[in-house]
Design a protein around this motif. Structure first.
Motif, PDB file in Angstrom:
ATOM      1  N   VAL A 117       0.833  -1.197   0.000  1.00  0.00           N
ATOM      2  CA  VAL A 117       0.000   0.000   0.000  1.00  0.00           C
ATOM      3  C   VAL A 117       0.868   1.248   0.000  1.00  0.00           C
ATOM      4  O   VAL A 117       1.803   1.350   0.787  1.00  0.00           O
ATOM      5  CB  VAL A 117      -0.903   0.039   1.254  1.00  0.00           C
ATOM      6  CG1 VAL A 117      -1.881   1.200   1.159  1.00  0.00           C
ATOM      7  CG2 VAL A 117      -1.639  -1.270   1.424  1.00  0.00           C
ATOM      8  N   PRO A 153       0.269   5.021   0.808  1.00  0.00           N
ATOM      9  CA  PRO A 153      -0.759   5.973   1.243  1.00  0.00           C
ATOM     10  C   PRO A 153      -0.599   7.318   0.559  1.00  0.00           C
ATOM     11  O   PRO A 153       0.416   7.605  -0.079  1.00  0.00           O
ATOM     12  CB  PRO A 153      -0.519   6.094   2.748  1.00  0.00           C
ATOM     13  CG  PRO A 153       0.892   5.708   2.947  1.00  0.00           C
ATOM     14  CD  PRO A 153       1.275   4.782   1.835  1.00  0.00           C
ATOM     15  N   THR A 204      -0.368  10.381   1.873  1.00  0.00           N
ATOM     16  CA  THR A 204       0.742  11.149   2.422  1.00  0.00           C
ATOM     17  C   THR A 204       1.715  10.182   3.075  1.00  0.00           C
ATOM     18  O   THR A 204       1.317   9.271   3.792  1.00  0.00           O
ATOM     19  CB  THR A 204       0.274  12.165   3.473  1.00  0.00           C
ATOM     20  OG1 THR A 204      -0.576  11.485   4.387  1.00  0.00           O
ATOM     21  CG2 THR A 204      -0.472  13.308   2.849  1.00  0.00           C
ATOM     22  N   GLN A 260       5.426   9.566   5.233  1.00  0.00           N
ATOM     23  CA  GLN A 260       6.389  10.233   6.101  1.00  0.00           C
ATOM     24  C   GLN A 260       7.505   9.269   6.459  1.00  0.00           C
ATOM     25  O   GLN A 260       7.298   8.082   6.646  1.00  0.00           O
ATOM     26  CB  GLN A 260       5.725  10.780   7.363  1.00  0.00           C
ATOM     27  CG  GLN A 260       4.912   9.778   8.131  1.00  0.00           C
ATOM     28  CD  GLN A 260       4.509  10.321   9.498  1.00  0.00           C
ATOM     29  OE1 GLN A 260       5.206  10.138  10.463  1.00  0.00           O
ATOM     30  NE2 GLN A 260       3.377  10.979   9.573  1.00  0.00           N
ATOM     31  N   ALA A 261       8.704   9.811   6.505  1.00  0.00           N
ATOM     32  CA  ALA A 261       9.877   9.026   6.872  1.00  0.00           C
ATOM     33  C   ALA A 261      10.908   9.981   7.434  1.00  0.00           C
ATOM     34  O   ALA A 261      10.795  11.190   7.298  1.00  0.00           O
ATOM     35  CB  ALA A 261      10.439   8.296   5.665  1.00  0.00           C
ATOM     36  N   TRP A 297       9.078   5.649  -3.013  1.00  0.00           N
ATOM     37  CA  TRP A 297       8.028   4.980  -2.223  1.00  0.00           C
ATOM     38  C   TRP A 297       7.404   3.837  -3.012  1.00  0.00           C
ATOM     39  O   TRP A 297       7.094   2.780  -2.458  1.00  0.00           O
ATOM     40  CB  TRP A 297       6.953   5.986  -1.796  1.00  0.00           C
ATOM     41  CG  TRP A 297       7.388   6.814  -0.634  1.00  0.00           C
ATOM     42  CD1 TRP A 297       7.963   8.060  -0.686  1.00  0.00           C
ATOM     43  CD2 TRP A 297       7.342   6.455   0.751  1.00  0.00           C
ATOM     44  NE1 TRP A 297       8.249   8.488   0.587  1.00  0.00           N
ATOM     45  CE2 TRP A 297       7.877   7.532   1.483  1.00  0.00           C
ATOM     46  CE3 TRP A 297       6.888   5.332   1.439  1.00  0.00           C
ATOM     47  CZ2 TRP A 297       7.982   7.533   2.867  1.00  0.00           C
ATOM     48  CZ3 TRP A 297       6.984   5.317   2.824  1.00  0.00           C
ATOM     49  CH2 TRP A 297       7.520   6.407   3.514  1.00  0.00           C
TER      50      TRP A 297
END
Lengths: 266, 332
Positions: free
Chosen positions: A82, A84, A86, A88-89, A150
């Motif tokens: 999946v 998403p 938004t 974040q990392a 991503w």
């Protein structure tokens, strides 16, 4: 066409507030299926429900012939990746480190990467055209490169199905195209089933096999691109008067206006 | 970072720690020789006065300092990763202050509790603060702003510190409590180490085992879920570990801030951001920092002891400012 996802009368929502009500859809294996619909129609909610990130309050959703509620997150992580809306990392995280996370569902506690892990990571980097950027931190990438990183993580997860929630948001035109072509390539040459939500209807029409239109948490239309992308459906779902032409066998919106209410047309 | 240079850094940290511990055993108000230190540590029985000083006073003190340094630094690394906040630390977020508050209550009203009992209460106090922080950080659905978390922590910390001081005044405990505010390692005895050391060791082993998972703590909960990992479980495990490590540390030597904040930054500066590497380096450097600070505290003005916290601040603040300026991401 073999069914991958079969949702029957599902109700999904945050707390006591249902966003999706009595929705039934099927999604076929090996195809690109795109969810379209206005803002707030329930696309993201449906995506999160399919990925088991939201609880399905009523109805049944089967994934790969298994009831989703009986699949653990760990089992599901080997079948479904999946991305998403938004992400974040850690900003200092490098592309290669991010892609390595894709192997987490397969790794044993406190052990290193296996030869297979390394092979899949390299393959994902190659597919996403990131091999030369693999040691760059995510902060030093352009928006399109970061989004590909991503997606590469999702590729490294080596699942048959990849779900993407508006993967082209915030990207400029060439970067949007870059991401869409990568997704198409994954479907065509790596045989991945792709399920995604898109705002750009022309991208949806150009790159999808099937469309599922959602409005107000209910199914508004579903079927092949040509079945769903009609002027009549667009008026009903998006409240727009669209001028459609056929381009390379697919509908294309040339321009559109806010739909005039039917009673005003004399 | 190459694997080889990590091994070199790791070995360097081990050598540094052993060197500092040896120096700390040798020097102090009463000087002795390395030969005596060696005899004191290895010989089965000793009648030499110097060797007995080393064995009964300095060895537990140095071991205690090392263990507490690792515990505080390890807590800092755990907190910084699971809260996604580079400023998180059990001192800054009020967890140490919570432990200190319940300790003060123990001293004021139940002076006859055993070491293990007071420590248990300190851990409860740490848990109380942690629960408050957790409640504040989950009140909002959205991602908590890093500065909000720190502000909440400072508020909780001030509250419990004020309550402790008030209680100390009312209960006329100033003398007993002074050592928490000017905490020193001199109070660590063999009996305390025997009782509390194992808890710290367990906490440290858990911290090391959690280290690889800390790398994914920076992802969103949803992304972690779709990779088959649960961040709420990771956060709960990390928080329990932090509560035990900081509660026990406070019970042993009082509230020490800054070690937990500084050392993980120093470790990341040396070995990058992968927690598989950051955690072991953090634990070793934490021990080195507290052992060094304790040694300096004894050496500045013997036989008086300079407050330990002052030494930590003097060593730590310039280091931290240097690192913070060097790392552009902290500005975010």
């Amino acid at each position: 066409m073999a069914k991958l996802i079969d949702a029957r009368h599902i109700q999904v929502g945050y707390a006591q507030h249902p966003i999706i009500n009595d929705l039934s859809i099927t999604i076929s294996r090996g195809q690109i299926t795109t969810l379209i619909g206005p803002n707030g129609s329930g696309k993201s909610t449906l995506i999160r429900a399919m990925a088991k990130l939201l609880k399905i309050d009523q109805g049944v959703l089967t994934f790969d012939d298994q009831n989703l509620t009986t699949l653990s997150h760990k089992m599901l992580a080997k079948k479904l990746a999946v991305l998403p809306q938004t992400t974040q990392a850690k900003p200092e995280l490098t592309v290669a480190e991010l892609v390595t996370f894709g192997r987490l569902p397969y790794r044993k506690p406190l052990s290193g990467l296996t030869a297979l892990d390394r092979e899949k990571i390299d393959w994902a980097l190659t597919k996403a055209h990131l091999t030369t950027l693999k040691d760059r931190p995510l902060t030093n990438l352009s928006g399109g490169q970061r989004q590909r990183a991503w997606i590469a993580m999702a590729i490294a997860q080596d699942t048959d199905t990849i779900i993407l929630d508006e993967p082209t948001t915030y990207l400029d035109l060439p970067h949007q195209l870059e991401v869409m072509q990568l997704i198409q390539e994954l479907n065509q040459s790596a045989d991945r089933t792709i399920i995604m939500a898109l705002h750009d209807l022309n991208h949806a029409a150009r790159f999808s096999d099937n469309l599922i239109a959602i409005k107000d948490g209910a199914l508004a239309a579903s079927g092949t691109v040509n079945d769903v992308m009609t002027a009549e459906n667009l008026r009903r779902i998006f409240n727009i008067d669209a001028t459609l032409i056929a381009y390379e066998g697919r509908p294309l919106i040339l321009t559109y206006e806010t739909a005039t209410p039917a009673e005003d047309v004399q | 970072m190459k694997k080889q240079s990590f091994t070199v850094t790791l070995l360097g940290c081990v050598v540094l720690l052993i060197g500092l511990m040896a120096a700390s055993l040798r020097w102090g108000a009463d000087q002795t020789s390395l030969h005596n230190v060696w005899q004191a540590v290895t010989a089965a029985k000793t009648t030499n006065l110097d060797q007995q000083i080393v064995r009964t006073i300095r060895v537990p003190r140095v071991l205690g300092a090392a263990l507490i340094g690792t515990a505080l630094a390890g807590s800092g690394a755990l907190m910084q990763s699971v809260t996604k906040n580079p400023l998180a630390d059990s001192g800054l977020l009020g967890i140490n202050a919570g432990a200190g508050f319940l300790l003060t209550i123990c001293l004021a009203f139940f002076p006859h509790l055993t070491t293990l009992q007071t420590t248990a209460w300190a851990v409860v106090g740490a848990a109380m603060s942690a629960a408050l922080i957790f409640a504040i950080s989950t009140m909002q659905q959205t991602q908590l702003n890093p500065s909000t978390l720190v502000l909440a922590g400072i508020a909780i910390s001030s509250l419990f510190t004020a309550l402790s001081e008030g209680l100390a005044l009312v209960g006329q405990l100033k003398q007993d409590l002074a050592f928490w505010y000017f905490s020193g390692m001199g109070a660590v005895s063999w009996s305390q180490l025997n009782h509390l050391g194992p808890w710290l060791l367990i906490g440290l082993i858990v911290a090391l085992c959690l280290a690889p998972s800390l790398n994914i703590a920076y992802l969103s909960d949803n992304t972690a879920h779709s990779l088959g990992k649960s961040l709420p479980v990771l956060r709960a495990l990390a928080l329990v570990t932090v509560v035990i490590l900081s509660g026990v540390s406070v019970a042993l030597v009082g509230t020490i801030t800054f070690v937990g904040l500084l050392v993980p930054h120093l470790a990341r500066f040396l070995v990058g951001t992968n927690y598989r590497r950051v955690m072991p380096i953090t634990l070793l450097l934490g021990a080195s920092l507290t052992v060094a600070a304790d040694l300096v505290a004894r050496m500045v003005n013997p036989p008086q002891e300079t407050p330990f916290g002052i030494i930590i601040a003097l060593i730590g603040v310039p280091c931290f400012i240097y690192l913070a300026r060097k790392e552009p991401h902290y500005a975010e």
